[in-house]
Design a protein around this motif. Sequence first.
Motif, PDB file in Angstrom:
ATOM      1  N   LYS A  48     -46.903 -34.439  -9.564  1.00  0.00           N
ATOM      2  CA  LYS A  48     -46.197 -35.076 -10.770  1.00  0.00           C
ATOM      3  C   LYS A  48     -45.111 -36.119 -10.156  1.00  0.00           C
ATOM      4  O   LYS A  48     -44.499 -35.793  -9.204  1.00  0.00           O
ATOM      5  N   GLY A  49     -44.929 -37.181 -10.841  1.00  0.00           N
ATOM      6  CA  GLY A  49     -44.186 -38.191 -10.156  1.00  0.00           C
ATOM      7  C   GLY A  49     -44.344 -39.073  -8.973  1.00  0.00           C
ATOM      8  O   GLY A  49     -43.742 -39.924  -8.789  1.00  0.00           O
ATOM      9  N   LEU A  50     -45.689 -38.688  -8.493  1.00  0.00           N
ATOM     10  CA  LEU A  50     -45.860 -39.374  -7.506  1.00  0.00           C
ATOM     11  C   LEU A  50     -46.680 -40.951  -7.524  1.00  0.00           C
ATOM     12  O   LEU A  50     -46.287 -41.624  -6.691  1.00  0.00           O
ATOM     13  N   SER A  51     -47.294 -40.780  -8.625  1.00  0.00           N
ATOM     14  CA  SER A  51     -47.933 -42.311  -8.605  1.00  0.00           C
ATOM     15  C   SER A  51     -47.046 -42.973 -10.008  1.00  0.00           C
ATOM     16  O   SER A  51     -46.340 -42.684 -10.675  1.00  0.00           O
ATOM     17  N   ARG A  52     -47.348 -44.388  -9.804  1.00  0.00           N
ATOM     18  CA  ARG A  52     -46.641 -45.205 -10.722  1.00  0.00           C
ATOM     19  C   ARG A  52     -47.575 -45.037 -12.218  1.00  0.00           C
ATOM     20  O   ARG A  52     -47.025 -45.653 -13.185  1.00  0.00           O
TER      21      ARG A  52
END
Lengths: 253, 325
Positions: free
Chosen positions: B288-292
Amino acid sequence: MTPMVQADRVCKNFGAVQVLKGISLQVERGNVTCLIGPSGSGKSTFLRCINHLERVDAGRLYVDGTLVGYAERGGKLHELHPREAAKQRRDIGMVFQHFNLFPHRTALANVVEAPVLVKKKRRSEATERARELLDRVGLADKADAYPAQLSGGQQQRVAIARALAMDPKLMLFDEPTSALDPELVGEVLSVMKDLAAGGMTMIVVTHEMGFAREVADQLVFMDRGVVVEAGDPRALLSNPQHERTKTFLSNLL
Amino acid sequence: MSEQSSSVSGPEAGTEPAPIEAVPLRRPGRWIAGVVVAVLVALFLWGAATNEAYRWDIYAQYLFDRRITAAAWKTIQLTVLAMILAVLLGIVLAVMRLSPNPVLRTVSWVYLWIFRGTPVYVQLVFWGLFPAIYKQLDLGIPFVHQFVHIDLQGINAAFLFAVIGLGLNEAAYMAEIIRAGIGSVPEGQTEASTALGMSWAQTMRRTILPQAMRVIIPPTGNELISMLKTTSLVAAVPYTLELYGRARDISGANFQPIPLLLVAATWYLAITSVLMVGQYFLERHYSKGLSRRLTARQLQALADAQGKPLPPGRGGGVAPGGDAQ
């Protein structure tokens, strides 16, 4: 009235290297102080000493009249328990050059985190306040975005909201715009200007001379671990007294 | 097509360019490789089906035999319990290893040195001999008063010792995996948490460990699958009610080792497959939140805001726009 920050010949060593060689400085309540100087001059280290991210090796540093990082009992200094040090930091907000937002939490969750965890606020109450703060930094519509989905300027504004959520009496900014694209610097500076206008006591390490001239009540030029010159920002910028200040300022233009 | 474009209204609707429908690139290499592999697989299957030694009739007879299914269940229990023990102890050891307290650091290091430095088979034999070395277990204040008294030789605890043996060995490896995961979280995260007044324990629990999970999970899935197969060594304790031990016991009676090995292998493979699916979902949760890239929910919200239905099969590739300002 005691000043918000009182530094008395503060020294800091990293091994054999003396980074701070006796910094004496005073920051009054509600004032904005800007620290400028070449890299390696100890500005950031001094800032980190104020909330005890670095321990002071000699001299005394007081925030709001309280000694930072140590307790003075019977003429001797005692190291603070980490719990006590954490308590001191609660009232001091810090904004970092690289934002350091929690990447696994949304913008809103970043702001809610510390008040709930540290101040034991009710989650509903903290969430409401967090939405207010995000609105104040102009990011009400980004509450559910993750940091990676935000621009640098937006991330830094969330970081400011996150620090404000702890209701600090003092805000420290460590080169808050240095990692930003030039067109994003303005949005962060304008949030900081609003904050200053609202009466927040702020210490800002910066290279933004325009901001310093416009907002600061006190400008401090540091070089090689000492305060070379301090005073009214307009006077200092237009008429520096020391050779080193002159050289530094002329290199900026 | 005409329906879609008519649903878009506004002054620019007429000028919107038609979507690209290009002829897909041809990839003959893939077809050739596919045919070669299919032929090889067919040859192998034909060989296996016609080879008497495999005794597929016995394989079919024992695949769902009650003793085998019960053994498969025991294997799963051994694996899961040993792994839970390993992860919990591994977290404690990793945190001890990183603690500012030099005593805890040393204890953790010595544990790792012993449990990683000796073979798991030897350790399992040792746990089997444990009741012979320590005939009874007393809980209480040494030399003063004992509260609980357990006679180790009186109880049949082979399963328990198997779990302890596997778990304590694995904990040493898990500790290193968790330590690497913790080390992968940037220092700024600790600083930001500290500056917010969070304690060391709060920083670990809320900031560091959740982010470390992303690095920890893939090798842990590896370890779990490896653990599943290491359970076949617990015969050293000796404990033989798990899959491999059971299959060997049966083949010892009916003199058919090959079909029973295949039965055991089939069950190991089936359980591994289930574990791999679980790993996929865990990895997705902790990224979660790792990718744009926007999540499906965020994309839908964006599409709703623009008043357009989300085109099917085009999710995910959209980077956030500057539409906020």
